[in-house]
Scaffold this motif. Structure first.
Motif, PDB file in Angstrom:
ATOM      1  N   THR A  70       0.835  -1.203   0.000  1.00 21.74           N
ATOM      2  CA  THR A  70       0.000   0.000   0.000  1.00 21.74           C
ATOM      3  C   THR A  70       0.866   1.248   0.000  1.00 21.74           C
ATOM      4  O   THR A  70       0.607   2.194  -0.747  1.00 21.74           O
ATOM      5  CB  THR A  70      -0.933   0.003   1.233  1.00 21.74           C
ATOM      6  N   LYS A  71       1.916   1.232   0.829  1.00 19.48           N
ATOM      7  CA  LYS A  71       2.819   2.384   0.884  1.00 19.48           C
ATOM      8  C   LYS A  71       3.489   2.592  -0.469  1.00 19.48           C
ATOM      9  O   LYS A  71       3.578   3.727  -0.956  1.00 19.48           O
ATOM     10  CB  LYS A  71       3.870   2.175   1.972  1.00 19.48           C
ATOM     11  N   ALA A  72       3.936   1.496  -1.077  1.00 24.34           N
ATOM     12  CA  ALA A  72       4.580   1.599  -2.395  1.00 24.34           C
ATOM     13  C   ALA A  72       3.592   2.114  -3.431  1.00 24.34           C
ATOM     14  O   ALA A  72       3.931   2.944  -4.275  1.00 24.34           O
ATOM     15  CB  ALA A  72       5.139   0.234  -2.815  1.00 24.34           C
ATOM     16  N   THR A  73       2.353   1.631  -3.346  1.00 25.91           N
ATOM     17  CA  THR A  73       1.322   2.087  -4.288  1.00 25.91           C
ATOM     18  C   THR A  73       1.053   3.575  -4.099  1.00 25.91           C
ATOM     19  O   THR A  73       0.970   4.328  -5.073  1.00 25.91           O
ATOM     20  CB  THR A  73       0.020   1.282  -4.087  1.00 25.91           C
ATOM     21  N   TRP A  74       0.925   4.005  -2.850  1.00 28.90           N
ATOM     22  CA  TRP A  74       0.693   5.428  -2.572  1.00 28.90           C
ATOM     23  C   TRP A  74       1.866   6.268  -3.044  1.00 28.90           C
ATOM     24  O   TRP A  74       1.687   7.354  -3.603  1.00 28.90           O
ATOM     25  CB  TRP A  74       0.446   5.654  -1.079  1.00 28.90           C
ATOM     26  N   GLU A  75       3.082   5.776  -2.809  1.00 31.31           N
ATOM     27  CA  GLU A  75       4.273   6.525  -3.230  1.00 31.31           C
ATOM     28  C   GLU A  75       4.316   6.644  -4.750  1.00 31.31           C
ATOM     29  O   GLU A  75       4.609   7.718  -5.285  1.00 31.31           O
ATOM     30  CB  GLU A  75       5.538   5.834  -2.712  1.00 31.31           C
ATOM     31  N   ALA A  76       4.002   5.535  -5.437  1.00 34.67           N
ATOM     32  CA  ALA A  76       3.982   5.575  -6.907  1.00 34.67           C
ATOM     33  C   ALA A  76       2.911   6.542  -7.401  1.00 34.67           C
ATOM     34  O   ALA A  76       3.141   7.319  -8.336  1.00 34.67           O
ATOM     35  CB  ALA A  76       3.729   4.174  -7.472  1.00 34.67           C
ATOM     36  N   ALA A  77       1.744   6.520  -6.755  1.00 37.94           N
ATOM     37  CA  ALA A  77       0.669   7.438  -7.150  1.00 37.94           C
ATOM     38  C   ALA A  77       1.086   8.883  -6.889  1.00 37.94           C
ATOM     39  O   ALA A  77       0.828   9.772  -7.705  1.00 37.94           O
ATOM     40  CB  ALA A  77      -0.610   7.101  -6.389  1.00 37.94           C
ATOM     41  N   ARG A  78       1.744   9.123  -5.748  1.00 34.39           N
ATOM     42  CA  ARG A  78       2.184  10.481  -5.419  1.00 34.39           C
ATOM     43  C   ARG A  78       3.202  10.966  -6.448  1.00 34.39           C
ATOM     44  O   ARG A  78       3.141  12.105  -6.913  1.00 34.39           O
ATOM     45  CB  ARG A  78       2.801  10.521  -4.012  1.00 34.39           C
ATOM     46  N   VAL A  79       4.123  10.086  -6.810  1.00 28.98           N
ATOM     47  CA  VAL A  79       5.128  10.458  -7.806  1.00 28.98           C
ATOM     48  C   VAL A  79       4.456  10.738  -9.147  1.00 28.98           C
ATOM     49  O   VAL A  79       4.782  11.714  -9.824  1.00 28.98           O
ATOM     50  CB  VAL A  79       6.190   9.339  -7.941  1.00 28.98           C
TER      51      VAL A  79
END
Length: 147
Positions: A70-79
């Motif tokens: 989830t954190k990786a997904t959120w980080e990718a979405a933020r980027v």
């Protein structure tokens, strides 16, 4: 009769001993069965506790992995959002900088043209004045003096 009584007592004593031995065997067997059942219950309880502990650990690990995903997904979405929003902003900044530079260049060109035009006008005016002065001088020399 005494012998018969002794035999009867002997048979009876043997029978009682057999009954006592059978009772002791039954008691020992019951104790062994109780101990085996207690061991089974203890083993089953330990296995259940170990299985519950393993399941909890697996749940914790799965939760950690899900959180990391989830954190990786959120980080990718933020980027991605950052890239999508910052790229147009950077492009607009660059365009503004280009427009400002063009305006500065245009202003410089306009100022240069004005200076050149003023210089040309000054040269023309000077030439005109010089030519006019020459014409006047020549005309003055040719004309008769006033009476």
């Amino acid at each position: 009769a005494v012998e018969a009584a002794r035999n009867e007592m002997s048979v009876q004593a043997a029978h009682e001993r057999e009954l006592a031995v059978e009772a002791a065997r039954s008691e020992a067997l019951a104790q062994v069965e109780a101990a085996v059942e207690a061991a089974r219950v203890e083993t089953a309880t330990q296995a259940a506790v170990e299985m519950e502990t393993a399941m909890k650990a697996a749940r914790v690990e799965a939760a950690k992995e899900a959180a990391a995903k989830t954190k990786a997904t959120w980080e990718a979405a933020r980027v991605e959002v950052s890239v999508q929003t910052e790229a147009p902003v950077e492009a607009a900044r660059a365009e503004t900088a280009v427009q400002k530079a063009a305006k500065r260049d245009s202003a410089l060109e306009t100022a240069r043209a004005k200076v050149l035009m003023q210089t040309a006008c000054q040269v023309k005016t000077r030439d005109t004045l010089e030519t006019g002065a020459k014409v006047n001088t020549v005309a003055h020399l040719r004309s008769p003096p006033p009476p």
